[in-house]
Design a protein around this motif. Structure first.
Motif, PDB file in Angstrom:
ATOM      1  N   LEU A 195       0.813  -1.394   0.024  1.00 28.37           N
ATOM      2  CA  LEU A 195      -0.052   0.070   0.124  1.00 28.37           C
ATOM      3  C   LEU A 195       0.886   1.155   0.027  1.00 28.37           C
ATOM      4  O   LEU A 195       0.787   2.063  -0.759  1.00 28.37           O
ATOM      5  CB  LEU A 195      -0.800  -0.041   1.406  1.00 28.37           C
ATOM      6  CG  LEU A 195      -2.141  -0.994   1.043  1.00 28.37           C
ATOM      7  CD1 LEU A 195      -2.846  -1.116   2.442  1.00 28.37           C
ATOM      8  CD2 LEU A 195      -3.242  -0.300   0.093  1.00 28.37           C
ATOM      9  N   ALA A 196       1.960   1.114   0.884  1.00 29.18           N
ATOM     10  CA  ALA A 196       2.723   2.300   0.920  1.00 29.18           C
ATOM     11  C   ALA A 196       3.400   2.579  -0.413  1.00 29.18           C
ATOM     12  O   ALA A 196       3.318   3.963  -0.870  1.00 29.18           O
ATOM     13  CB  ALA A 196       3.790   2.219   2.111  1.00 29.18           C
ATOM     14  N   GLN A 197       3.993   1.607  -1.005  1.00 29.94           N
ATOM     15  CA  GLN A 197       4.608   1.699  -2.271  1.00 29.94           C
ATOM     16  C   GLN A 197       3.741   2.115  -3.452  1.00 29.94           C
ATOM     17  O   GLN A 197       3.995   3.087  -4.308  1.00 29.94           O
ATOM     18  CB  GLN A 197       5.213   0.608  -2.825  1.00 29.94           C
ATOM     19  CG  GLN A 197       6.447  -0.068  -1.636  1.00 29.94           C
ATOM     20  CD  GLN A 197       7.010  -1.474  -2.269  1.00 29.94           C
ATOM     21  OE1 GLN A 197       8.427  -1.387  -2.064  1.00 29.94           O
ATOM     22  NE2 GLN A 197       6.487  -2.041  -2.873  1.00 29.94           N
ATOM     23  N   LEU A 198       2.534   1.646  -3.263  1.00 30.46           N
ATOM     24  CA  LEU A 198       1.277   1.928  -4.416  1.00 30.46           C
ATOM     25  C   LEU A 198       0.851   3.326  -4.117  1.00 30.46           C
ATOM     26  O   LEU A 198       0.135   3.978  -4.816  1.00 30.46           O
ATOM     27  CB  LEU A 198       0.192   0.868  -4.426  1.00 30.46           C
ATOM     28  CG  LEU A 198       0.974  -0.446  -5.113  1.00 30.46           C
ATOM     29  CD1 LEU A 198      -0.231  -1.582  -4.659  1.00 30.46           C
ATOM     30  CD2 LEU A 198       1.117  -0.255  -6.542  1.00 30.46           C
ATOM     31  N   LYS A 199       0.981   3.972  -2.958  1.00 22.24           N
ATOM     32  CA  LYS A 199       0.529   5.211  -2.464  1.00 22.24           C
ATOM     33  C   LYS A 199      -0.922   5.287  -2.326  1.00 22.24           C
ATOM     34  O   LYS A 199      -1.790   5.949  -2.773  1.00 22.24           O
ATOM     35  CB  LYS A 199       0.831   6.274  -3.421  1.00 22.24           C
ATOM     36  CG  LYS A 199       2.672   6.485  -3.026  1.00 22.24           C
ATOM     37  CD  LYS A 199       3.195   7.233  -4.241  1.00 22.24           C
ATOM     38  CE  LYS A 199       4.331   6.861  -4.768  1.00 22.24           C
ATOM     39  NZ  LYS A 199       5.273   5.746  -4.338  1.00 22.24           N
ATOM     40  N   LEU A 200      -1.553   3.974  -1.844  1.00 23.90           N
ATOM     41  CA  LEU A 200      -2.809   3.867  -1.736  1.00 23.90           C
ATOM     42  C   LEU A 200      -3.161   3.813  -0.424  1.00 23.90           C
ATOM     43  O   LEU A 200      -2.376   3.287   0.396  1.00 23.90           O
ATOM     44  CB  LEU A 200      -3.418   2.452  -2.412  1.00 23.90           C
ATOM     45  CG  LEU A 200      -3.196   2.857  -4.000  1.00 23.90           C
ATOM     46  CD1 LEU A 200      -3.565   1.426  -4.732  1.00 23.90           C
ATOM     47  CD2 LEU A 200      -4.031   3.765  -4.747  1.00 23.90           C
ATOM     48  N   ASP A 201      -4.753   3.790   0.141  1.00 27.51           N
ATOM     49  CA  ASP A 201      -4.871   3.599   1.472  1.00 27.51           C
ATOM     50  C   ASP A 201      -5.712   2.184   1.569  1.00 27.51           C
ATOM     51  O   ASP A 201      -6.089   1.698   2.612  1.00 27.51           O
ATOM     52  CB  ASP A 201      -5.467   4.672   2.050  1.00 27.51           C
ATOM     53  CG  ASP A 201      -6.732   5.146   1.636  1.00 27.51           C
ATOM     54  OD1 ASP A 201      -7.352   4.779   0.603  1.00 27.51           O
ATOM     55  OD2 ASP A 201      -7.097   6.446   1.849  1.00 27.51           O
ATOM     56  N   ARG A 227      -6.193 -16.861   6.984  1.00 27.19           N
ATOM     57  CA  ARG A 227      -7.214 -16.169   8.162  1.00 27.19           C
ATOM     58  C   ARG A 227      -6.570 -14.724   8.449  1.00 27.19           C
ATOM     59  O   ARG A 227      -7.277 -13.668   8.829  1.00 27.19           O
ATOM     60  CB  ARG A 227      -6.827 -16.827   9.471  1.00 27.19           C
ATOM     61  CG  ARG A 227      -8.125 -18.172   9.517  1.00 27.19           C
ATOM     62  CD  ARG A 227      -7.774 -18.666  11.005  1.00 27.19           C
ATOM     63  NE  ARG A 227      -7.179 -20.005  10.988  1.00 27.19           N
ATOM     64  CZ  ARG A 227      -7.627 -21.104  10.198  1.00 27.19           C
ATOM     65  NH1 ARG A 227      -8.590 -21.297  10.128  1.00 27.19           N
ATOM     66  NH2 ARG A 227      -6.559 -22.213  10.520  1.00 27.19           N
ATOM     67  N   ALA A 228      -5.179 -14.556   8.127  1.00 23.22           N
ATOM     68  CA  ALA A 228      -4.606 -13.489   8.277  1.00 23.22           C
ATOM     69  C   ALA A 228      -4.982 -12.312   6.962  1.00 23.22           C
ATOM     70  O   ALA A 228      -5.247 -11.188   7.264  1.00 23.22           O
ATOM     71  CB  ALA A 228      -3.129 -13.331   8.260  1.00 23.22           C
ATOM     72  N   VAL A 266      -9.180  -7.417   5.416  1.00 18.11           N
ATOM     73  CA  VAL A 266     -10.609  -6.958   5.120  1.00 18.11           C
ATOM     74  C   VAL A 266     -11.472  -6.327   6.189  1.00 18.11           C
ATOM     75  O   VAL A 266     -11.903  -5.196   5.887  1.00 18.11           O
ATOM     76  CB  VAL A 266     -11.561  -8.231   4.483  1.00 18.11           C
ATOM     77  CG1 VAL A 266     -12.942  -7.459   4.016  1.00 18.11           C
ATOM     78  CG2 VAL A 266     -10.711  -9.022   3.402  1.00 18.11           C
ATOM     79  N   SER A 267     -11.131  -7.004   7.291  1.00 17.00           N
ATOM     80  CA  SER A 267     -12.046  -6.240   8.450  1.00 17.00           C
ATOM     81  C   SER A 267     -11.394  -5.217   8.988  1.00 17.00           C
ATOM     82  O   SER A 267     -11.896  -4.149   9.070  1.00 17.00           O
ATOM     83  CB  SER A 267     -12.193  -7.161   9.570  1.00 17.00           C
ATOM     84  OG  SER A 267     -11.301  -7.952   9.737  1.00 17.00           O
ATOM     85  N   ALA A 268     -10.009  -4.767   8.633  1.00 17.73           N
ATOM     86  CA  ALA A 268      -9.218  -3.872   9.032  1.00 17.73           C
ATOM     87  C   ALA A 268      -9.579  -2.670   8.014  1.00 17.73           C
ATOM     88  O   ALA A 268      -8.938  -1.352   8.198  1.00 17.73           O
ATOM     89  CB  ALA A 268      -7.712  -4.082   9.305  1.00 17.73           C
TER      90      ALA A 268
END
Ligand SMILES: NC(=O)c1ccc[n+]([C@@H]2O[C@H](COP(=O)([O-])OP(=O)(O)OC[C@H]3O[C@@H](n4cnc5c(N)ncnc54)[C@H](OP(=O)(O)O)[C@@H]3O)[C@@H](O)[C@H]2O)c1
Length: 323
Positions: A97-103, A143-144, A149-151
């Protein structure tokens, strides 16, 4: 761009742009061009080593004052083999996410069912120079993935390179079913039984290497070249289309989504012009008849002068079973 509804209730564009082997200095321009000509789906992976540059393209396309909104594009990334321990999954996702600059990611896949030794070396080796593997129960990894998804870090989760038995094991132990299975698929490897299996669970299949991965590094001498296959060439000529367009159109007619890679502007455009012609039943049957089980994406090593699949000895290697 046409979309398909995933079992997660999110829409995924049926055609995306692949980025494996997209060099840092090419991939940014390629993505911006793809957006300009209508692509809305980008397939990435941590291990491709170009997520930073892809992030720059995304930032440029989605930046303030730009026409494109985050919710209009679909971005996939993949959990690499040395991050299968459940404690490592969120960190790996956050890194992408950080590399792709997305949240958030639209889709996060377990890249392969088998694990490499834990850590930050993408292709860890033993002291004797062989691949350093690990054994991690992929149901624990899953499971992780569900927790992502929930986060709110990921909208949909899925699998890549899992076989039918492995998919069944995940489904049986899951709270969230895989939304997508990404596997190699083209007329030489049509994945007919695996597709039917996925459809039972409303799992959408995405075809990787839909053009036969002509660019990969471990080619065999005398291998069949999909883009030169005479039967596909003949069909393409009949429709005044390119071989690539026929290969991609065939997938669309089988309800398989596809992520052809190109960094060439004209090919990016060509590969998206597949929604205004139709292959006949006979042509689809002819393409089906090309099934020869030829798998291009299977890293090979040389043992006693013979090329053999590098990872086939791992207990979770997916391709030792028929499908
Ligand atoms: N989940 C996995 O394990 C996995 C494995 C492999 C791939 N993938 C994903 O799937 C994507 C696609 O697979 P791939 O990259 O292996 O192979 P591919 O899409 O089958 O082929 C890409 C190659 O074909 C060339 N090409 C593209 N369009 C063309 C056209 N219209 N005519 C002639 N040549 C054309 C590209 O060249 P130029 O770029 O030079 O134009 C590139 O060398 C990857 O990029 C990656 O995102 C996933």
């Amino acid at each position: 761009m046409k979309t398909v509804l995933l079992n997660s209730n999110h829409e995924m564009p049926v055609l995306g742009l692949g980025t494996w082997q997209g060099k840092a200095d090419q991939v940014k321009t390629a993505i911006l061009h793809a957006f300009a000509v209508g692509y809305r789906h980008i397939d990435c992976a941590y291990v491709y080593g170009n997520e930073d540059e892809i992030g720059e393209a995304l930032q440029e396309a989605l930046g303030p004052g730009k026409d494109l909104k985050r919710e209009e594009i679909f971005v996939t990334s993949k959990l690499w083999n040395c991050k299968h321990h459940s404690e490592d999954v969120e960190g790996a996702c956050r890194k992408s996410l950080a590399q792709l600059k997305l949240d958030y990611l639209d889709l996060y896949l377990i890249h392969w069912p088998y694990a490499f030794a834990r850590g930050d070396v993408d292709f860890p080796k033993t002291e004797t120079g062989e691949m350093h593997y690990d054994v991690v129960d992929y149901r624990e990894t899953w499971r992780a993935m569900e927790k992502l998804v929930s986060a709110g870090l990921v909208r949909s989760i899925g699998l890549s390179n899992f076989n039918a038995r492995q998919i069944d094991e995940i489904v049986a132990s899951s709270t969230i079913k895989p939304a997508v299975l990404q596997v190699e698929c083209h007329p030489y490897l049509p994945q007919t039984r695996l597709l039917a299996h996925c459809q039972e669970f409303h799992i959408v299949m995405t075809a990787y290497s839909p053009l036969g991965a002509p660019n990969r590094g471990w080619k065999m001498d005398n291998e069949r070249v999909l883009l030169l296959e005479p039967k596909v060439v003949a069909i393409a000529q009949r429709h005044s289309r390119s071989v690539a367009q026929v290969l991609l159109r065939c997938l669309m007619q089988r309800d398989i989504t596809a992520i052809p890679k190109s960094v060439t502007a004209s090919r990016i455009e060509e590969n998206a012009k597949i929604f205004d012609f139709e292959l006949s039943k006979d042509e689809m049957a002819e393409l089906k008849s090309l099934d020869c089980g030829c798998r291009y994406v299977e890293p090979l090593i040389e043992v006693d002068g013979k090329k053999v699949p590098r990872d086939a000895g791992h207990a979770d290697y997916p391709f030792n079973e028929p499908y």
